[in-house]
Design a protein around this motif. Structure first.
Motif, PDB file in Angstrom:
ATOM      1  N   SER A 154       0.793  -1.281  -0.019  1.00 30.09           N
ATOM      2  CA  SER A 154       0.093   0.256  -0.160  1.00 30.09           C
ATOM      3  C   SER A 154       0.985   1.403   0.163  1.00 30.09           C
ATOM      4  N   THR A 155       2.286   1.029   0.046  1.00 30.44           N
ATOM      5  CA  THR A 155       3.023   2.331   0.118  1.00 30.44           C
ATOM      6  C   THR A 155       2.983   3.094  -1.043  1.00 30.44           C
ATOM      7  N   GLY A 156       2.603   2.566  -2.228  1.00 32.67           N
ATOM      8  CA  GLY A 156       2.668   3.567  -3.261  1.00 32.67           C
ATOM      9  C   GLY A 156       1.428   4.162  -3.688  1.00 32.67           C
ATOM     10  N   LEU A 157       0.329   3.996  -2.697  1.00 33.95           N
ATOM     11  CA  LEU A 157      -0.995   4.728  -2.896  1.00 33.95           C
ATOM     12  C   LEU A 157      -1.055   6.114  -2.336  1.00 33.95           C
ATOM     13  N   THR A 158      -2.028   6.672  -2.528  1.00 37.24           N
ATOM     14  CA  THR A 158      -2.283   8.090  -2.075  1.00 37.24           C
ATOM     15  C   THR A 158      -2.629   8.107  -0.690  1.00 37.24           C
ATOM     16  N   ALA A 164      -7.544   4.017   3.826  1.00 36.58           N
ATOM     17  CA  ALA A 164      -8.408   3.097   3.587  1.00 36.58           C
ATOM     18  C   ALA A 164      -8.094   1.712   3.444  1.00 36.58           C
ATOM     19  N   GLN A 165      -7.069   1.353   2.846  1.00 37.91           N
ATOM     20  CA  GLN A 165      -6.725   0.067   2.531  1.00 37.91           C
ATOM     21  C   GLN A 165      -5.946  -0.464   3.965  1.00 37.91           C
ATOM     22  N   VAL A 166      -5.440   0.593   4.527  1.00 35.56           N
ATOM     23  CA  VAL A 166      -4.699   0.098   5.914  1.00 35.56           C
ATOM     24  C   VAL A 166      -5.800  -0.388   7.062  1.00 35.56           C
ATOM     25  N   GLN A 167      -6.763   0.710   7.018  1.00 37.48           N
ATOM     26  CA  GLN A 167      -7.898   0.376   7.786  1.00 37.48           C
ATOM     27  C   GLN A 167      -8.304  -0.916   7.549  1.00 37.48           C
ATOM     28  N   ALA A 168      -8.896  -1.276   6.362  1.00 39.94           N
ATOM     29  CA  ALA A 168      -9.591  -2.502   5.758  1.00 39.94           C
ATOM     30  C   ALA A 168      -8.949  -3.669   5.980  1.00 39.94           C
ATOM     31  N   VAL A 169      -7.681  -3.437   5.851  1.00 39.88           N
ATOM     32  CA  VAL A 169      -6.924  -5.098   6.035  1.00 39.88           C
ATOM     33  C   VAL A 169      -6.673  -5.330   7.851  1.00 39.88           C
ATOM     34  N   VAL A 170      -6.375  -4.139   8.430  1.00 38.33           N
ATOM     35  CA  VAL A 170      -6.366  -4.085   9.858  1.00 38.33           C
ATOM     36  C   VAL A 170      -7.572  -4.888  10.534  1.00 38.33           C
TER      37      VAL A 170
END
Length: 283
Positions: A154-158, A164-170
Motif C-alpha cells: 500500500s505504500t505506493g497509494l495516495t 482506507a486500505q490499511v484500515q480495511a486490512v487491519v
C-alpha cells in the motif's frame, strides 16, 4: 477427498501437464494422504494394546513414510523452481489486483478457520488431530504475513487511499484479538497441568508463542505504516478504496490503531521471522 484409484489417475496425468505449477500438486497429495493415514491408524488403536502395539505401529508408519519421502523427493526433482512459478505475478506486478485479492482471501479464510477452532467445545479441542494442529499453526503464521505484505504493497497509494486500505486490512484481520482468543481456547486442553508440563507439550508451548505474536504484531504494523488509522474510521473490507467525499488524512496524524503502545514488544525483522517460524515451520 478419499485417496482412491481415480486420484492416482489424476496424479499420473498431471505429470505431463503443460502447466508447470500443476506438477507441485502430486507431492502435496502424497503427503496429505500419509498424514490422513497416520491419523486414522492412531485413532483406531485401543488403549489396551500397550507399548508393544505402539512400537509396531510406529515402525510400520516409519516404513510408509520412507516410501512417501522417496516418492516426493522424486516428484520434486522434476518440478520447476517456486521462483519461476511466481515471478510474473509477484515480481512483475507486485501490487496487482489479483495478488491483493489472493492475500485478502488468505486473511478471510484464515480468520474463519481460527474462529471455528476457537468455538469448539473443550472436549473437541482435547481430541484435535495432528493435522489440525499443523493447519492452525500455518494459519497463525501466514495470516500475519498476508497482512504485512498487503500493508507493504500500500505504500505506493495516495494518502487517503492508503488510509482506507490499511484500515480495511487491519480490521479484517483483527489479528491480536483473534490469536489471543485462539490461545485461550487451546489452553483449555491443559487445565490442571503444571506450567512446566504445558511448555513441554507442543501445542502448549505454541499457545505462549501465540500470545507473544499478538503483542509483537502491532509494532510490526506501526513499523510499516507509521501512525495508523483509528478503529472508528472503519471501511468496507471488500472494497479497500476510499469514498470520494471522505477527507484525506496524512499518515503522520492518524491516531494509533492499538491505543497505548507501551505494552507491545518491539522486535526487529529477524526476531519477528524467528517467532513466525514456530508456526510456518510446524510439522
Amino acid at each position: 477427498m478419499k485417496h482412491d484409484g481415480r486420484i492416482d489417475e489424476c496424479i499420473e496425468s498431471m505429470a505431463f501437464t503443460e502447466r508447470l505449477s500443476d506438477r507441485w500438486i502430486a507431492p502435496f497429495i502424497h503427503l496429505q494422504s500419509f498424514l490422513a493415514t497416520m491419523d486414522e491408524v492412531y485413532a483406531s488403536m485401543q488403549a489396551s494394546g500397550g507399548r508393544a502395539l505402539v512400537q509396531i505401529t510406529r515402525g510400520s508408519l516409519q516404513r510408509q513414510f520412507d516410501t512417501v519421502r522417496a516418492s516426493v523427493e522424486k516428484d520434486l526433482a522434476s518440478c520447476p523452481s517456486s521462483t519461476a512459478l511466481r515471478e510474473e505475478l509477484w515480481l512483475a506486478e507486485p501490487a496487482s489486483a489479483v495478488r491483493t485479492t489472493m492475500l485478502m482471501g488468505i486473511i478471510h479464510r484464515s480468520k474463519e478457520l481460527i474462529q471455528t477452532i476457537t468455538n469448539l467445545s473443550v472436549s473437541e479441542i482435547a481430541q484435535m488431530a495432528i493435522t489440525t494442529s499443523a493447519r492452525i499453526c500455518a494459519t497463525v503464521g501466514y495470516m500475519s504475513t498476508a497482512v504485512l505484505t498487503l500493508l507493504n504493497l500500500s505504500t505506493g497509494l495516495t494518502n487517503s487511499a492508503r488510509e482506507a486500505q490499511v484500515q480495511a486490512v487491519v480490521d479484517a484481520a483483527d489479528y491480536p484479538n483473534l490469536v489471543t482468543e485462539l490461545a485461550s481456547a487451546l489452553e483449555t486442553k491443559f487445565e490442571g497441568m503444571s506450567a512446566a508440563d504445558k511448555e513441554m507439550d507442543v501445542v502448549g508451548s505454541l499457545c505462549s508463542k501465540m500470545r507473544l505474536l499478538a503483542r509483537c504484531y502491532p509494532y510490526q504494523i506501526r513499523a510499516i505504516v507509521g501512525s495508523a488509522p483509528s478503529q472508528d474510521a472503519r471501511q468496507d473490507t471488500s472494497m479497500m478504496v476510499v469514498h470520494a467525499n471522505e477527507a484525506a488524512m496524512t499518515p503522520q496524524v492518524w491516531p494509533s490503531i492499538y491505543g497505548d503502545m507501551s505494552d507491545i514488544f518491539p522486535v526487529d525483522d529477524m526476531q519477528w521471522d524467528s517467532l513466525l517460524s514456530n508456526f510456518t515451520g510446524f510439522s
